[in-house]
Motif scaffolding. Structure first.
Motif, PDB file in Angstrom:
ATOM      1  N   LEU A 197       1.763   6.622  -7.114  1.00  0.00           N
ATOM      2  CA  LEU A 197       0.639   7.418  -7.608  1.00  0.00           C
ATOM      3  C   LEU A 197       0.842   8.901  -7.295  1.00  0.00           C
ATOM      4  CD1 LEU A 197      -2.353   5.122  -6.588  1.00  0.00           C
ATOM      5  CD2 LEU A 197      -1.397   5.402  -8.878  1.00  0.00           C
ATOM      6  N   SER A 198       1.310   9.179  -6.085  1.00  0.00           N
ATOM      7  CA  SER A 198       1.544  10.562  -5.687  1.00  0.00           C
ATOM      8  C   SER A 198       2.638  11.196  -6.542  1.00  0.00           C
ATOM      9  CB  SER A 198       1.921  10.620  -4.208  1.00  0.00           C
ATOM     10  OG  SER A 198       2.181  11.944  -3.805  1.00  0.00           O
ATOM     11  N   SER A 242       0.823  -1.204   0.000  1.00  0.00           N
ATOM     12  CA  SER A 242       0.000   0.000   0.000  1.00  0.00           C
ATOM     13  C   SER A 242       0.863   1.262   0.000  1.00  0.00           C
ATOM     14  CB  SER A 242      -0.927  -0.021   1.219  1.00  0.00           C
ATOM     15  OG  SER A 242      -1.736   1.118   1.269  1.00  0.00           O
ATOM     16  N   GLY A 263      -6.242   6.031  -6.497  1.00  0.00           N
ATOM     17  CA  GLY A 263      -5.568   7.136  -7.159  1.00  0.00           C
ATOM     18  C   GLY A 263      -6.509   7.746  -8.181  1.00  0.00           C
ATOM     19  N   VAL A 301      -6.071   1.525  -1.644  1.00  0.00           N
ATOM     20  CA  VAL A 301      -5.576   2.809  -2.160  1.00  0.00           C
ATOM     21  C   VAL A 301      -6.378   3.169  -3.407  1.00  0.00           C
ATOM     22  CG1 VAL A 301      -3.589   4.106  -3.010  1.00  0.00           C
ATOM     23  CG2 VAL A 301      -3.241   2.263  -1.352  1.00  0.00           C
ATOM     24  N   ALA A 311       0.836   3.980  -3.064  1.00  0.00           N
ATOM     25  CA  ALA A 311       0.490   5.377  -2.785  1.00  0.00           C
ATOM     26  C   ALA A 311       1.619   6.320  -3.205  1.00  0.00           C
ATOM     27  CB  ALA A 311       0.168   5.552  -1.307  1.00  0.00           C
ATOM     28  N   GLN A 349      -4.240  12.375  -7.280  1.00  0.00           N
ATOM     29  CA  GLN A 349      -4.766  12.513  -5.928  1.00  0.00           C
ATOM     30  C   GLN A 349      -4.817  11.110  -5.312  1.00  0.00           C
ATOM     31  OE1 GLN A 349      -8.412  15.130  -5.727  1.00  0.00           O
ATOM     32  NE2 GLN A 349      -8.216  15.015  -7.967  1.00  0.00           N
ATOM     33  N   VAL A 350      -4.368  10.969  -4.101  1.00  0.00           N
ATOM     34  CA  VAL A 350      -4.275   9.649  -3.473  1.00  0.00           C
ATOM     35  C   VAL A 350      -5.146   9.611  -2.221  1.00  0.00           C
ATOM     36  CG1 VAL A 350      -2.739   7.931  -2.453  1.00  0.00           C
ATOM     37  CG2 VAL A 350      -1.962   9.303  -4.409  1.00  0.00           C
ATOM     38  N   ARG A 356      -6.330   6.924   0.912  1.00  0.00           N
ATOM     39  CA  ARG A 356      -5.945   5.660   1.556  1.00  0.00           C
ATOM     40  C   ARG A 356      -6.917   5.307   2.669  1.00  0.00           C
ATOM     41  NH1 ARG A 356       0.312   5.342   2.847  1.00  0.00           N
ATOM     42  NH2 ARG A 356      -0.364   3.169   3.047  1.00  0.00           N
TER      43      ARG A 356
END
Length: 385
Positions: free
Chosen positions: A39-40, A32, A57, A55, A36, A45-46, A48
């Protein structure tokens, strides 16, 4: 479509890192974190915490429809027998179903689409925990996946041994069977094995019941219905010369039609309550409802087919294939939102080991195919005006 070499290198590195560090359902902390972060870094936008380690995205690119693409992240409690350089470092845990590959493919697709943005609309990249018998998809839905992230459609893919690399299979309707499990308790009367007349033998009833349950698919359902009833465990008895007081049977039921699923459950309950009585034994059953039928919505299945034909060619696309009697918890998402689930062929020059096999390893030839397919599906369904 030609993919950037750096993206393919990253996808391969992510896949093998994930394989080397597998995590069981709802324990995907390291996975995870990695998802994250990637993707960030790609500018998404992430979000969780959905279903614990899930997660999301989100990639917005102007007005238009909203779709979701899902990958599963969890591994299985299996000891790996293969010996790749990236072999599992966790004893008794391995990615034996290819979720490492699914995650790497979707991560790379998110990075690619964030860079190219040749679509108009919004894509939610869904990284789901606990697909393997733990119902992570259902938990995400129950915790508000489609309320917090409303979608017009949701899609998922699975690598598929038995189909060649470069091919895709999809149906309108059932792709995978439902899954329910059961526990049957047979209560008799214990006695000396030399004097069975003084007791009530649940072992004999267990034998009769196991055979009787097999007549449900063969004699109580239409040959056109699809159902598998499997008794997979039998527990009871301690001493070799004593008829036991109690026997416990466990097993699964899988069906391709919801009405058949309901009928099979009723027939099993009838057998459990009535068959033991002439033997002086009582029976009771406890059900553990699992996943519904993975049934694709016709419109979304056809969109997958069209995208696949455009990318892979007509000959590589298998439409209306025989469904699998295995099950998939993406079915819970398809109950809540229109969408489609499809298979990507996994067999290279050497056929792949089966899924859930200790010798299985994700075929990395699938990485560019999976990435470009997600790109094709997004760009074709969220076409710019």
């Amino acid at each position: 479509m030609t993919l950037p070499a750096a993206l393919l290198d990253n996808a391969l590195r992510w896949r093998r890192q994930l394989h080397q560090h597998p995590e069981l359902g709802y324990q995907e902390q390291r996975t995870s974190e990695m998802v994250a972060q990637v993707l960030s870094d790609a500018g998404l936008q992430v979000f969780r915490g959905l279903a614990g380690t899930g997660v999301i995205g989100t990639l917005e690119n102007g007005p238009g429809p909203v779709i979701g693409l899902r990958a599963d992240m969890d591994a299985l409690p299996i000891t790996e027998k293969g010996n790749p350089v990236w072999k599992s470092s966790q004893p008794g845990v391995m990615h034996a179903c290819g979720h490492d590959g699914h995650t790497a493919v979707l991560l790379a697709a998110a990075c690619l689409l964030a860079a190219t943005r040749q679509f108009s609309g919004t894509v939610h990249f869904i990284f789901q925990p606990a697909e393997e018998n733990l119902g992570g998809a259902r938990k995400m839905v129950e915790e508000g996946l489609f309320q917090r992230f409303p979608m017009d459609a949701v899609y998922a893919m699975h690598n598929w041994p038995g189909l060649p690399v470069g091919s895709l299979a999809v149906n309108a309707g059932a792709m995978m069977a439902s899954l329910d499990s059961f526990e049957i308790t047979l209560n008799g009367k214990s006695c000396h094995a030399a004097m069975p007349e003084s007791g009530a033998d649940p072992m004999v009833v267990a034998a009769e019941l196991i055979l009787a349950l097999q007549t449900i698919p063969s004699r109580r359902l239409s040959p056109l219905a699809s159902a598998v009833v499997s008794v997979t465990q039998i527990h009871g008895g301690e001493a070799i010369n004593v008829i036991p007081e109690q026997i416990v049977l466990r097993g699964t039921v899988r069906c391709l039609q919801t009405d058949v699923r309901d009928r099979v459950r009723g027939l099993i309950e009838d057998f459990v309550t009535t068959l033991p009585r002439p033997f002086g034994v009582s029976g009771e059953i406890h059900w553990y409802p699992g996943y519904p039928v993975t049934a694709n919505h016709a419109e979304q299945a056809d969109l997958v087919r069209q995208a696949a034909v455009q990318l892979l060619g007509e000959q590589q696309v298998h439409w209306q294939v025989n469904p699998s009697m295995a099950s998939e918890d993406f079915a819970c998402m398809l109950e809540a939102c229109p969408g489609a689930y499809f298979w990507l062929g996994a067999d290279g020059a050497t056929p792949s080991a089966p899924l859930h096999n200790a010798g299985y390893d994700f075929n990395d030839e699938l990485l560019p195919i999976g990435i470009t397919f997600w790109q094709q599906l997004v760009e074709s369904t969220l076409a710019k005006a």
